[in-house]
Write an enzyme that holds these catalytic residues in place. Structure first.
Site, PDB file in Angstrom:
ATOM      1  N   MET A  30       0.843  -1.201   0.000  1.00 27.92           N
ATOM      2  CA  MET A  30       0.000   0.000   0.000  1.00 27.92           C
ATOM      3  C   MET A  30       0.880   1.253   0.000  1.00 27.92           C
ATOM      4  SD  MET A  30      -3.438  -0.902   2.037  1.00 27.92           S
ATOM      5  CE  MET A  30      -2.861  -0.568   3.687  1.00 27.92           C
ATOM      6  N   HIS A  34       8.991   1.780   3.662  1.00 29.88           N
ATOM      7  CA  HIS A  34      10.039   1.782   4.687  1.00 29.88           C
ATOM      8  C   HIS A  34      10.891   0.544   4.432  1.00 29.88           C
ATOM      9  CE1 HIS A  34       7.523  -1.263   6.477  1.00 29.88           C
ATOM     10  NE2 HIS A  34       6.523  -0.406   6.597  1.00 29.88           N
ATOM     11  N   GLY A  36      10.993  -2.266   5.709  1.00 26.14           N
ATOM     12  CA  GLY A  36      10.242  -3.533   5.644  1.00 26.14           C
ATOM     13  C   GLY A  36       9.830  -3.836   4.209  1.00 26.14           C
ATOM     14  N   HIS A  37       9.202  -2.870   3.541  1.00 26.09           N
ATOM     15  CA  HIS A  37       8.808  -3.063   2.134  1.00 26.09           C
ATOM     16  C   HIS A  37      10.032  -3.332   1.255  1.00 26.09           C
ATOM     17  CE1 HIS A  37       5.507  -0.191   3.516  1.00 26.09           C
ATOM     18  NE2 HIS A  37       4.806  -1.198   3.035  1.00 26.09           N
ATOM     19  N   GLN A  61     -10.171  -2.999   2.078  1.00 28.63           N
ATOM     20  CA  GLN A  61      -9.694  -3.578   3.339  1.00 28.63           C
ATOM     21  C   GLN A  61      -9.764  -2.606   4.514  1.00 28.63           C
ATOM     22  OE1 GLN A  61      -5.723  -4.401   1.531  1.00 28.63           O
ATOM     23  NE2 GLN A  61      -4.927  -3.843   3.535  1.00 28.63           N
ATOM     24  N   ASP A 150       2.638  -8.944   9.180  1.00 18.38           N
ATOM     25  CA  ASP A 150       1.191  -9.184   9.138  1.00 18.38           C
ATOM     26  C   ASP A 150       0.983 -10.696   9.160  1.00 18.38           C
ATOM     27  OD1 ASP A 150      -0.089  -6.347   8.417  1.00 18.38           O
ATOM     28  OD2 ASP A 150       1.820  -6.548   7.384  1.00 18.38           O
ATOM     29  N   VAL A 176      11.051  -6.445   9.829  1.00 13.82           N
ATOM     30  CA  VAL A 176      12.140  -5.465   9.940  1.00 13.82           C
ATOM     31  C   VAL A 176      11.742  -4.452  11.013  1.00 13.82           C
ATOM     32  CG1 VAL A 176      13.481  -3.718   8.728  1.00 13.82           C
ATOM     33  CG2 VAL A 176      12.777  -5.799   7.531  1.00 13.82           C
ATOM     34  N   SER A 186       3.969   1.747   8.061  1.00 13.52           N
ATOM     35  CA  SER A 186       3.586   3.054   7.507  1.00 13.52           C
ATOM     36  C   SER A 186       2.776   3.829   8.535  1.00 13.52           C
ATOM     37  CB  SER A 186       2.764   2.876   6.232  1.00 13.52           C
ATOM     38  OG  SER A 186       3.440   2.039   5.325  1.00 13.52           O
ATOM     39  N   ARG A 187       2.075   3.118   9.417  1.00 15.80           N
ATOM     40  CA  ARG A 187       1.213   3.788  10.408  1.00 15.80           C
ATOM     41  C   ARG A 187       2.004   4.362  11.582  1.00 15.80           C
ATOM     42  NH1 ARG A 187      -2.791  -0.403   8.761  1.00 15.80           N
ATOM     43  NH2 ARG A 187      -4.596   0.736   7.949  1.00 15.80           N
TER      44      ARG A 187
HETATM   45  P1  AMP Z   1       1.558  -2.706   3.544  1.00 11.12           P
HETATM   46  O1  AMP Z   1       2.058  -1.686   2.585  1.00 11.12           O
HETATM   47  O2  AMP Z   1       1.529  -2.247   4.961  1.00 11.12           O
HETATM   48  O3  AMP Z   1       0.255  -3.341   3.089  1.00 11.12           O
HETATM   49  O4  AMP Z   1       2.623  -3.880   3.537  1.00 11.12           O
HETATM   50  C1  AMP Z   1       3.039  -4.486   2.329  1.00 11.12           C
HETATM   51  C2  AMP Z   1       3.865  -5.707   2.669  1.00 11.12           C
HETATM   52  O5  AMP Z   1       4.984  -5.318   3.461  1.00 11.12           O
HETATM   53  C3  AMP Z   1       3.081  -6.749   3.499  1.00 11.12           C
HETATM   54  O6  AMP Z   1       3.412  -8.051   3.028  1.00 11.12           O
HETATM   55  C4  AMP Z   1       3.594  -6.508   4.892  1.00 11.12           C
HETATM   56  O7  AMP Z   1       3.531  -7.661   5.707  1.00 11.12           O
HETATM   57  C5  AMP Z   1       5.038  -6.127   4.621  1.00 11.12           C
HETATM   58  N1  AMP Z   1       5.598  -5.385   5.747  1.00 11.12           N
HETATM   59  C6  AMP Z   1       5.084  -4.284   6.352  1.00 11.12           C
HETATM   60  N2  AMP Z   1       5.845  -3.906   7.404  1.00 11.12           N
HETATM   61  C7  AMP Z   1       6.873  -4.790   7.461  1.00 11.12           C
HETATM   62  C8  AMP Z   1       8.009  -4.942   8.321  1.00 11.12           C
HETATM   63  N3  AMP Z   1       8.244  -4.114   9.340  1.00 11.12           N
HETATM   64  N4  AMP Z   1       8.848  -5.974   8.084  1.00 11.12           N
HETATM   65  C9  AMP Z   1       8.622  -6.837   7.060  1.00 11.12           C
HETATM   66  N5  AMP Z   1       7.578  -6.750   6.214  1.00 11.12           N
HETATM   67  C10 AMP Z   1       6.727  -5.738   6.405  1.00 11.12           C
END
Ligand code: AMP
Length: 281
Positions: A30, A34, A36-37, A61, A150, A176, A186-187
Protein backbone atom coordinates in the site's frame (compact mmCIF):
# COMPACT_ATOMS: atom_id res chain seq x y z
CA UNK A 1 11.97 0.75 -14.00
CA UNK A 2 8.62 1.13 -15.72
CA UNK A 3 5.48 2.45 -14.07
CA UNK A 4 2.14 1.08 -15.26
CA UNK A 5 -1.33 2.22 -14.29
CA UNK A 6 -3.44 0.27 -16.73
CA UNK A 7 -4.59 -3.22 -15.73
CA UNK A 8 -4.76 -4.66 -19.26
CA UNK A 9 -1.31 -3.28 -20.05
CA UNK A 10 0.06 -4.95 -16.90
CA UNK A 11 -1.56 -8.24 -17.87
CA UNK A 12 -0.14 -8.22 -21.38
CA UNK A 13 3.30 -7.31 -20.07
CA UNK A 14 3.08 -10.25 -17.64
CA UNK A 15 2.04 -12.56 -20.50
CA UNK A 16 5.02 -11.36 -22.56
CA UNK A 17 7.46 -11.83 -19.68
CA UNK A 18 6.19 -15.34 -19.06
CA UNK A 19 6.38 -16.23 -22.76
CA UNK A 20 10.05 -15.17 -22.77
CA UNK A 21 10.69 -17.56 -19.88
CA UNK A 22 11.03 -14.96 -17.11
CA UNK A 23 10.17 -15.77 -13.51
CA UNK A 24 7.97 -12.96 -12.13
CA UNK A 25 8.42 -11.97 -8.49
CA UNK A 26 5.67 -9.88 -6.94
CA UNK A 27 5.46 -7.62 -3.86
CA UNK A 28 1.98 -6.21 -3.15
CA UNK A 29 2.02 -3.03 -1.02
CA UNK A 30 0.00 0.00 0.00
CA UNK A 31 3.05 2.24 -0.41
CA UNK A 32 4.73 4.81 1.85
CA UNK A 33 7.76 2.57 1.77
CA UNK A 34 10.04 1.78 4.69
CA UNK A 35 12.84 -0.75 5.08
CA UNK A 36 10.24 -3.53 5.64
CA UNK A 37 8.81 -3.06 2.13
CA UNK A 38 12.27 -2.64 0.61
CA UNK A 39 13.50 -5.90 2.18
CA UNK A 40 10.63 -7.70 0.41
CA UNK A 41 11.63 -6.16 -2.94
CA UNK A 42 15.25 -7.26 -2.50
CA UNK A 43 14.05 -10.76 -1.56
CA UNK A 44 11.89 -10.82 -4.71
CA UNK A 45 14.94 -9.85 -6.77
CA UNK A 46 16.84 -12.85 -5.35
CA UNK A 47 14.00 -15.21 -6.23
CA UNK A 48 12.98 -14.01 -9.69
CA UNK A 49 14.03 -12.41 -12.98
CA UNK A 50 11.57 -9.53 -13.04
CA UNK A 51 10.22 -7.83 -9.90
CA UNK A 52 6.77 -6.24 -9.98
CA UNK A 53 5.73 -4.09 -7.01
CA UNK A 54 2.12 -2.93 -6.72
CA UNK A 55 1.25 0.27 -4.94
CA UNK A 56 -2.45 0.43 -4.17
CA UNK A 57 -4.17 1.70 -1.04
CA UNK A 58 -7.02 -0.78 -1.17
CA UNK A 59 -10.30 0.75 0.01
CA UNK A 60 -11.89 -2.72 0.35
CA UNK A 61 -9.69 -3.58 3.34
CA UNK A 62 -10.56 -0.46 5.36
CA UNK A 63 -13.75 -0.42 7.45
CA UNK A 64 -16.03 2.58 7.93
CA UNK A 65 -14.30 5.13 10.19
CA UNK A 66 -10.84 3.61 9.56
CA UNK A 67 -7.89 5.54 8.12
CA UNK A 68 -8.34 5.07 4.35
CA UNK A 69 -8.43 8.81 3.68
CA UNK A 70 -5.50 9.70 5.97
CA UNK A 71 -3.35 6.67 5.04
CA UNK A 72 0.06 8.17 4.14
CA UNK A 73 0.85 8.40 0.44
CA UNK A 74 4.00 9.59 -1.38
CA UNK A 75 4.20 8.05 -4.82
CA UNK A 76 7.22 10.04 -5.96
CA UNK A 77 9.39 8.97 -3.02
CA UNK A 78 8.07 5.38 -3.26
CA UNK A 79 8.93 5.26 -6.94
CA UNK A 80 12.54 6.30 -6.27
CA UNK A 81 12.96 3.81 -3.40
CA UNK A 82 11.42 0.97 -5.41
CA UNK A 83 13.77 1.66 -8.32
CA UNK A 84 16.80 1.54 -6.00
CA UNK A 85 15.71 -1.73 -4.41
CA UNK A 86 15.29 -3.99 -7.40
CA UNK A 87 11.81 -3.14 -8.68
CA UNK A 88 11.48 -3.48 -12.46
CA UNK A 89 7.80 -2.64 -12.81
CA UNK A 90 5.83 -0.44 -10.43
CA UNK A 91 2.12 -1.12 -10.88
CA UNK A 92 -0.09 1.69 -9.58
CA UNK A 93 -3.71 0.96 -10.48
CA UNK A 94 -6.50 3.41 -9.70
CA UNK A 95 -9.49 2.64 -7.47
CA UNK A 96 -11.89 3.02 -10.45
CA UNK A 97 -9.87 0.51 -12.43
CA UNK A 98 -9.76 -2.05 -9.63
CA UNK A 99 -13.35 -1.60 -8.45
CA UNK A 100 -15.38 -0.22 -11.37
CA UNK A 101 -19.06 0.61 -10.98
CA UNK A 102 -20.99 -2.64 -10.55
CA UNK A 103 -18.06 -4.50 -8.96
CA UNK A 104 -19.56 -7.45 -7.04
CA UNK A 105 -17.05 -10.29 -6.48
CA UNK A 106 -15.27 -10.93 -3.18
CA UNK A 107 -13.01 -13.74 -1.97
CA UNK A 108 -13.61 -14.97 1.56
CA UNK A 109 -11.44 -17.35 3.61
CA UNK A 110 -13.52 -18.89 6.41
CA UNK A 111 -12.45 -19.21 10.08
CA UNK A 112 -8.93 -17.77 9.75
CA UNK A 113 -10.43 -14.38 8.80
CA UNK A 114 -12.68 -13.90 11.79
CA UNK A 115 -10.18 -14.07 14.69
CA UNK A 116 -7.54 -11.54 15.88
CA UNK A 117 -7.53 -8.56 13.47
CA UNK A 118 -10.54 -10.07 11.68
CA UNK A 119 -12.59 -9.80 14.88
CA UNK A 120 -11.65 -6.13 15.44
CA UNK A 121 -11.82 -5.21 11.76
CA UNK A 122 -14.81 -7.03 10.20
CA UNK A 123 -14.43 -7.37 6.43
CA UNK A 124 -10.73 -6.44 6.50
CA UNK A 125 -9.41 -9.81 5.35
CA UNK A 126 -12.10 -10.16 2.70
CA UNK A 127 -10.72 -6.91 1.28
CA UNK A 128 -7.17 -8.27 1.47
CA UNK A 129 -7.92 -11.65 -0.12
CA UNK A 130 -10.00 -10.03 -2.84
CA UNK A 131 -7.31 -7.53 -3.82
CA UNK A 132 -4.55 -10.15 -3.67
CA UNK A 133 -6.60 -12.44 -5.92
CA UNK A 134 -7.15 -9.62 -8.39
CA UNK A 135 -3.49 -8.59 -8.29
CA UNK A 136 -2.35 -12.21 -8.85
CA UNK A 137 -4.65 -12.38 -11.91
CA UNK A 138 -3.19 -9.13 -13.22
CA UNK A 139 0.53 -9.55 -12.40
CA UNK A 140 0.60 -13.35 -12.95
CA UNK A 141 3.56 -13.91 -10.60
CA UNK A 142 5.49 -17.14 -10.05
CA UNK A 143 6.42 -16.06 -6.54
CA UNK A 144 4.95 -13.43 -4.19
CA UNK A 145 6.62 -12.05 -1.06
CA UNK A 146 4.72 -11.01 2.06
CA UNK A 147 5.95 -9.84 5.48
CA UNK A 148 5.73 -11.78 8.73
CA UNK A 149 4.76 -8.42 10.27
CA UNK A 150 1.19 -9.18 9.14
CA UNK A 151 1.25 -12.75 10.44
CA UNK A 152 -2.47 -13.45 10.10
CA UNK A 153 -2.49 -12.03 6.57
CA UNK A 154 0.44 -14.30 5.66
CA UNK A 155 -1.38 -17.38 6.97
CA UNK A 156 -4.58 -16.44 5.12
CA UNK A 157 -2.73 -15.79 1.84
CA UNK A 158 -1.02 -19.17 2.08
CA UNK A 159 -4.46 -20.70 2.60
CA UNK A 160 -6.11 -19.10 -0.48
CA UNK A 161 -3.05 -19.79 -2.63
CA UNK A 162 -3.39 -23.48 -1.72
CA UNK A 163 -7.18 -23.72 -1.67
CA UNK A 164 -7.67 -21.93 -4.99
CA UNK A 165 -4.66 -23.51 -6.75
CA UNK A 166 -3.02 -20.19 -7.59
CA UNK A 167 0.25 -21.82 -8.60
CA UNK A 168 2.13 -18.96 -6.91
CA UNK A 169 4.91 -19.67 -4.39
CA UNK A 170 4.20 -17.67 -1.25
CA UNK A 171 7.33 -16.53 0.60
CA UNK A 172 7.13 -14.92 4.04
CA UNK A 173 10.00 -12.56 4.94
CA UNK A 174 11.04 -11.60 8.50
CA UNK A 175 9.87 -8.50 10.38
CA UNK A 176 12.14 -5.46 9.94
CA UNK A 177 12.40 -3.33 13.09
CA UNK A 178 13.63 0.12 14.08
CA UNK A 179 16.83 0.12 16.17
CA UNK A 180 14.77 0.21 19.40
CA UNK A 181 12.70 -2.81 18.32
CA UNK A 182 9.49 -1.15 17.06
CA UNK A 183 8.30 -3.02 13.97
CA UNK A 184 8.41 -0.72 10.95
CA UNK A 185 4.99 0.31 9.71
CA UNK A 186 3.59 3.05 7.51
CA UNK A 187 1.21 3.79 10.41
CA UNK A 188 4.08 4.64 12.81
CA UNK A 189 3.93 8.15 11.34
CA UNK A 190 0.63 8.68 13.21
CA UNK A 191 2.47 8.44 16.57
CA UNK A 192 3.35 11.56 18.55
CA UNK A 193 6.63 11.66 20.46
CA UNK A 194 5.24 10.10 23.65
CA UNK A 195 3.30 7.38 21.82
CA UNK A 196 6.35 6.57 19.69
CA UNK A 197 8.48 6.11 22.81
CA UNK A 198 5.82 3.97 24.52
CA UNK A 199 5.15 1.82 21.44
CA UNK A 200 8.48 0.06 22.01
CA UNK A 201 6.60 -1.93 24.68
CA UNK A 202 5.08 -4.11 21.93
CA UNK A 203 8.41 -5.63 21.07
CA UNK A 204 9.47 -5.67 24.74
CA UNK A 205 6.37 -7.65 25.68
CA UNK A 206 7.12 -10.19 22.93
CA UNK A 207 10.70 -10.50 24.23
CA UNK A 208 9.31 -11.01 27.74
CA UNK A 209 7.08 -13.82 26.43
CA UNK A 210 10.05 -15.43 24.70
CA UNK A 211 12.03 -15.19 27.93
CA UNK A 212 9.28 -16.85 29.98
CA UNK A 213 8.93 -19.62 27.42
CA UNK A 214 12.71 -20.16 27.35
CA UNK A 215 12.54 -20.52 31.16
CA UNK A 216 9.96 -23.31 30.77
CA UNK A 217 6.62 -21.48 31.16
CA UNK A 218 3.91 -23.13 29.00
CA UNK A 219 0.68 -21.67 30.46
CA UNK A 220 -0.70 -19.21 27.92
CA UNK A 221 -2.60 -17.14 30.48
CA UNK A 222 0.54 -16.56 32.58
CA UNK A 223 2.45 -15.35 29.53
CA UNK A 224 -0.45 -13.19 28.32
CA UNK A 225 -0.85 -11.55 31.73
CA UNK A 226 2.88 -10.76 31.91
CA UNK A 227 2.68 -9.15 28.47
CA UNK A 228 -0.49 -7.23 29.28
CA UNK A 229 0.90 -5.80 32.49
CA UNK A 230 3.95 -4.44 30.63
CA UNK A 231 1.71 -2.88 27.98
CA UNK A 232 -0.91 -1.38 30.28
CA UNK A 233 1.86 0.30 32.29
CA UNK A 234 2.17 2.69 29.32
CA UNK A 235 -0.27 5.62 29.51
CA UNK A 236 -1.10 5.82 25.85
CA UNK A 237 -1.53 2.06 25.19
CA UNK A 238 -5.02 0.56 24.68
CA UNK A 239 -4.91 -3.21 24.12
CA UNK A 240 -7.02 -4.60 21.31
CA UNK A 241 -5.76 -8.18 21.76
CA UNK A 242 -2.84 -10.20 23.10
CA UNK A 243 -3.23 -13.78 21.85
CA UNK A 244 -1.31 -17.02 21.84
CA UNK A 245 -2.38 -19.40 19.12
CA UNK A 246 -1.41 -22.35 16.99
CA UNK A 247 0.66 -20.78 14.19
CA UNK A 248 -1.06 -22.77 11.44
CA UNK A 249 -4.70 -23.02 12.50
CA UNK A 250 -4.94 -19.82 14.59
CA UNK A 251 -6.75 -21.80 17.30
CA UNK A 252 -6.14 -20.24 20.74
CA UNK A 253 -3.94 -22.32 23.05
CA UNK A 254 -4.14 -22.84 26.82
CA UNK A 255 -0.90 -24.76 26.92
CA UNK A 256 1.88 -23.96 24.49
CA UNK A 257 2.91 -26.77 22.22
CA UNK A 258 4.30 -27.01 18.68
CA UNK A 259 4.61 -23.94 16.43
CA UNK A 260 2.95 -21.05 18.21
CA UNK A 261 2.10 -17.50 17.22
CA UNK A 262 2.08 -14.76 19.84
CA UNK A 263 0.27 -11.83 18.29
CA UNK A 264 -0.85 -8.48 19.59
CA UNK A 265 -2.67 -5.36 18.47
CA UNK A 266 -2.51 -2.21 20.56
CA UNK A 267 -3.74 1.33 19.94
CA UNK A 268 -1.52 4.32 20.67
CA UNK A 269 -3.58 7.42 20.00
CA UNK A 270 -5.01 7.02 16.51
CA UNK A 271 -2.44 4.38 15.46
CA UNK A 272 -3.44 0.74 15.75
CA UNK A 273 -0.17 -1.21 15.74
CA UNK A 274 0.39 -4.96 15.41
CA UNK A 275 3.40 -7.16 16.13
CA UNK A 276 4.09 -10.85 16.62
CA UNK A 277 6.57 -13.62 17.09
CA UNK A 278 6.52 -17.27 16.05
CA UNK A 279 8.21 -19.88 18.25
CA UNK A 280 8.41 -23.63 18.49
CA UNK A 281 7.78 -25.12 21.94
P1 AMP B 1 1.56 -2.71 3.54
O1 AMP B 1 2.06 -1.69 2.59
O2 AMP B 1 1.53 -2.25 4.96
O3 AMP B 1 0.26 -3.34 3.09
O4 AMP B 1 2.62 -3.88 3.54
C1 AMP B 1 3.04 -4.49 2.33
C2 AMP B 1 3.87 -5.71 2.67
O5 AMP B 1 4.98 -5.32 3.46
C3 AMP B 1 3.08 -6.75 3.50
O6 AMP B 1 3.41 -8.05 3.03
C4 AMP B 1 3.59 -6.51 4.89
O7 AMP B 1 3.53 -7.66 5.71
C5 AMP B 1 5.04 -6.13 4.62
N1 AMP B 1 5.60 -5.39 5.75
C6 AMP B 1 5.08 -4.28 6.35
N2 AMP B 1 5.85 -3.91 7.40
C7 AMP B 1 6.87 -4.79 7.46
C8 AMP B 1 8.01 -4.94 8.32
N3 AMP B 1 8.24 -4.11 9.34
N4 AMP B 1 8.85 -5.97 8.08
C9 AMP B 1 8.62 -6.84 7.06
N5 AMP B 1 7.58 -6.75 6.21
C10 AMP B 1 6.73 -5.74 6.41
Amino acid sequence: MRTLIDIVEMQSMADGLRKQGNRIGFVPTMGFFHEGHLSLMRKAKELSDVVVVSLFVNPAQFGPGEDFEEYPRDEERDSMLAMKNGCDVLFVPGVEGMYPKGYATYVQVNDLSTVLCGASRPGHFQGVTTVVTKLFNIVKPHVAIFGQKDAQQAIIIRRIAEDLNYGVDIVIAPIVRESDGLAMSSRNMYLNRKERAEAVVLHQSLLEAEKLIAAGERRAHVIREAMKSLITAKDSARIDYVSILDADTLQPLDLLQGRILIALAVRFGKARLIDNTIMTC
